[in-house]
Design a protein around this motif. Structure first.
Motif, PDB file in Angstrom:
ATOM      1  N   SER A  60       0.851  -1.178   0.000  1.00  0.00           N
ATOM      2  CA  SER A  60       0.000   0.000   0.000  1.00  0.00           C
ATOM      3  C   SER A  60       0.893   1.235   0.000  1.00  0.00           C
ATOM      4  O   SER A  60       1.863   1.280   0.767  1.00  0.00           O
ATOM      5  CB  SER A  60      -0.885  -0.001   1.243  1.00  0.00           C
ATOM      6  N   PRO A  61       0.632   2.177  -0.845  1.00  0.00           N
ATOM      7  CA  PRO A  61      -0.449   2.266  -1.816  1.00  0.00           C
ATOM      8  C   PRO A  61      -0.206   1.340  -3.010  1.00  0.00           C
ATOM      9  O   PRO A  61       0.911   0.902  -3.243  1.00  0.00           O
ATOM     10  CB  PRO A  61      -0.408   3.732  -2.253  1.00  0.00           C
ATOM     11  N   SER A  62      -1.260   1.086  -3.724  1.00  0.00           N
ATOM     12  CA  SER A  62      -1.173   0.230  -4.904  1.00  0.00           C
ATOM     13  C   SER A  62      -0.470   0.987  -6.032  1.00  0.00           C
ATOM     14  O   SER A  62      -0.719   2.180  -6.222  1.00  0.00           O
ATOM     15  CB  SER A  62      -2.576  -0.153  -5.356  1.00  0.00           C
ATOM     16  N   PRO A  63       0.379   0.311  -6.793  1.00  0.00           N
ATOM     17  CA  PRO A  63       0.998   0.986  -7.939  1.00  0.00           C
ATOM     18  C   PRO A  63      -0.035   1.447  -8.958  1.00  0.00           C
ATOM     19  O   PRO A  63       0.184   2.417  -9.678  1.00  0.00           O
ATOM     20  CB  PRO A  63       1.944  -0.061  -8.517  1.00  0.00           C
ATOM     21  N   ASN A  64      -1.188   0.791  -8.987  1.00  0.00           N
ATOM     22  CA  ASN A  64      -2.238   1.172  -9.939  1.00  0.00           C
ATOM     23  C   ASN A  64      -2.897   2.503  -9.590  1.00  0.00           C
ATOM     24  O   ASN A  64      -3.619   3.065 -10.408  1.00  0.00           O
ATOM     25  CB  ASN A  64      -3.288   0.073 -10.044  1.00  0.00           C
ATOM     26  N   ASP A  65      -2.656   3.006  -8.374  1.00  0.00           N
ATOM     27  CA  ASP A  65      -3.185   4.319  -8.011  1.00  0.00           C
ATOM     28  C   ASP A  65      -2.600   5.428  -8.884  1.00  0.00           C
ATOM     29  O   ASP A  65      -3.193   6.491  -9.009  1.00  0.00           O
ATOM     30  CB  ASP A  65      -2.909   4.629  -6.534  1.00  0.00           C
ATOM     31  N   ALA A  66      -1.439   5.189  -9.482  1.00  0.00           N
ATOM     32  CA  ALA A  66      -0.793   6.198 -10.321  1.00  0.00           C
ATOM     33  C   ALA A  66      -1.222   6.117 -11.780  1.00  0.00           C
ATOM     34  O   ALA A  66      -0.824   6.970 -12.591  1.00  0.00           O
ATOM     35  CB  ALA A  66       0.723   6.056 -10.226  1.00  0.00           C
ATOM     36  N   VAL A  67      -2.027   5.138 -12.133  1.00  0.00           N
ATOM     37  CA  VAL A  67      -2.488   5.006 -13.519  1.00  0.00           C
ATOM     38  C   VAL A  67      -3.281   6.254 -13.905  1.00  0.00           C
ATOM     39  O   VAL A  67      -4.126   6.724 -13.151  1.00  0.00           O
ATOM     40  CB  VAL A  67      -3.328   3.727 -13.700  1.00  0.00           C
ATOM     41  N   GLY A  68      -2.968   6.789 -15.070  1.00  0.00           N
ATOM     42  CA  GLY A  68      -3.620   8.003 -15.553  1.00  0.00           C
ATOM     43  C   GLY A  68      -2.873   9.276 -15.199  1.00  0.00           C
ATOM     44  O   GLY A  68      -3.237  10.361 -15.637  1.00  0.00           O
ATOM     45  N   TRP A  69      -1.817   9.162 -14.401  1.00  0.00           N
ATOM     46  CA  TRP A  69      -1.022  10.321 -14.012  1.00  0.00           C
ATOM     47  C   TRP A  69       0.239  10.407 -14.871  1.00  0.00           C
ATOM     48  O   TRP A  69       0.837   9.390 -15.217  1.00  0.00           O
ATOM     49  CB  TRP A  69      -0.609  10.230 -12.559  1.00  0.00           C
ATOM     50  N   PRO A  70       0.692  11.615 -15.175  1.00  0.00           N
ATOM     51  CA  PRO A  70       1.941  11.754 -15.933  1.00  0.00           C
ATOM     52  C   PRO A  70       3.179  11.580 -15.051  1.00  0.00           C
ATOM     53  O   PRO A  70       3.130  11.816 -13.841  1.00  0.00           O
ATOM     54  CB  PRO A  70       1.864  13.184 -16.477  1.00  0.00           C
ATOM     55  N   LEU A  71       4.255  11.166 -15.669  1.00  0.00           N
ATOM     56  CA  LEU A  71       5.547  11.075 -14.997  1.00  0.00           C
ATOM     57  C   LEU A  71       6.077  12.496 -14.868  1.00  0.00           C
ATOM     58  O   LEU A  71       6.355  13.160 -15.861  1.00  0.00           O
ATOM     59  CB  LEU A  71       6.512  10.211 -15.805  1.00  0.00           C
ATOM     60  N   ARG A  72       6.181  12.987 -13.649  1.00  0.00           N
ATOM     61  CA  ARG A  72       6.610  14.366 -13.391  1.00  0.00           C
ATOM     62  C   ARG A  72       8.125  14.497 -13.345  1.00  0.00           C
ATOM     63  O   ARG A  72       8.665  15.514 -13.763  1.00  0.00           O
ATOM     64  CB  ARG A  72       6.012  14.887 -12.082  1.00  0.00           C
ATOM     65  N   SER A  73       8.802  13.489 -12.809  1.00  0.00           N
ATOM     66  CA  SER A  73      10.261  13.580 -12.732  1.00  0.00           C
ATOM     67  C   SER A  73      10.870  12.205 -12.511  1.00  0.00           C
ATOM     68  O   SER A  73      10.218  11.293 -12.019  1.00  0.00           O
ATOM     69  CB  SER A  73      10.689  14.517 -11.588  1.00  0.00           C
ATOM     70  N   VAL A  74      12.122  12.103 -12.904  1.00  0.00           N
ATOM     71  CA  VAL A  74      12.938  10.933 -12.594  1.00  0.00           C
ATOM     72  C   VAL A  74      14.205  11.493 -11.958  1.00  0.00           C
ATOM     73  O   VAL A  74      14.899  12.300 -12.562  1.00  0.00           O
ATOM     74  CB  VAL A  74      13.302  10.104 -13.839  1.00  0.00           C
ATOM     75  N   SER A  75      14.455  11.082 -10.731  1.00  0.00           N
ATOM     76  CA  SER A  75      15.650  11.554 -10.040  1.00  0.00           C
ATOM     77  C   SER A  75      16.348  10.370  -9.404  1.00  0.00           C
ATOM     78  O   SER A  75      15.952   9.221  -9.598  1.00  0.00           O
ATOM     79  CB  SER A  75      15.283  12.620  -9.006  1.00  0.00           C
ATOM     80  N   GLN A  76      17.369  10.667  -8.621  1.00  0.00           N
ATOM     81  CA  GLN A  76      18.197   9.620  -8.044  1.00  0.00           C
ATOM     82  C   GLN A  76      18.518   9.981  -6.608  1.00  0.00           C
ATOM     83  O   GLN A  76      18.718  11.141  -6.271  1.00  0.00           O
ATOM     84  CB  GLN A  76      19.451   9.497  -8.903  1.00  0.00           C
ATOM     85  N   ARG A  77      18.535   8.993  -5.742  1.00  0.00           N
ATOM     86  CA  ARG A  77      19.000   9.146  -4.360  1.00  0.00           C
ATOM     87  C   ARG A  77      19.841   7.918  -4.058  1.00  0.00           C
ATOM     88  O   ARG A  77      19.322   6.787  -4.064  1.00  0.00           O
ATOM     89  CB  ARG A  77      17.815   9.237  -3.402  1.00  0.00           C
TER      90      ARG A  77
END
Length: 168
Positions: free
Chosen positions: A38-55
């Motif tokens: 939780s949360p389910s990865p499917n909760d992000a379906v329909g949303w755009p990828l805002r950023s890809v970063s690294q830590r």
């Protein structure tokens, strides 16, 4: 850590390629790929990828309906893993040996989490809060690239471990 420049370059390349792409599906291909329930990865379906970063050695893929709250997928690649880009129309893998997880976008573009070898320990955590405060990132120390000699001396003085164990 010699991997940091590679991870950072990988994040920059993925962001340039996929930023703004709308998530269509997240598909764990291996039982062990998804590390959170939780949360389910499917909760992000329909949303755009805002950023890809690294830590450290983790990639952070942030999806959100707007500039506000959203979900962050924390991806640990382990030693040789990658988020391989799949062009539109590419064959969808169905077996863990072909990939551990797949992110598919509405444009047909895809990202496939791969890890060579047999251990398959790479994984994905789905985080709804600030990723820095959630597992697995909460237990990390400061970024290696941001620690000067004085800060390193303080960190070492605060731990009674042998140097080898401290650096792990």
């Amino acid at each position: 850590m010699p991997e940091i420049p590679e991870i950072r370059a990988h994040a920059e390349r993925l962001e340039a390629l996929a930023a703004g792409e709308v998530l269509k599906r997240v598909e764990p291909l291996s039982f062990t790929a998804l590390k959170t329930a939780s949360p389910s990865p499917n909760d992000a379906v329909g949303w755009p990828l805002r950023s890809v970063s690294q830590r450290a050695k983790f990639l952070l893929l942030r999806f959100a309906p707007d500039a506000g709250d959203g979900l962050t997928f924390v991806v640990h690649l382990m030693q040789g893993g990658r988020l391989r880009v799949l062009e539109p129309g590419a064959k969808r893998p169905r077996r863990p040996r072909d990939g551990l997880a797949r992110f598919e976008f509405e444009s047909g573009l895809g990202l496939l989490l791969t890890e060579p070898g047999t251990q398959k320990r790479a994984g994905v955590w789905v985080i709804a809060s600030d990723p820095a405060e959630a597992e697995p990132l909460a237990r990390l120390g400061p970024e290696a690239t941001e620690v000067d000699a004085a800060a390193m001396a303080e960190l070492m003085a605060a731990h009674s471990a042998r140097l080898h164990n401290f650096l792990r």
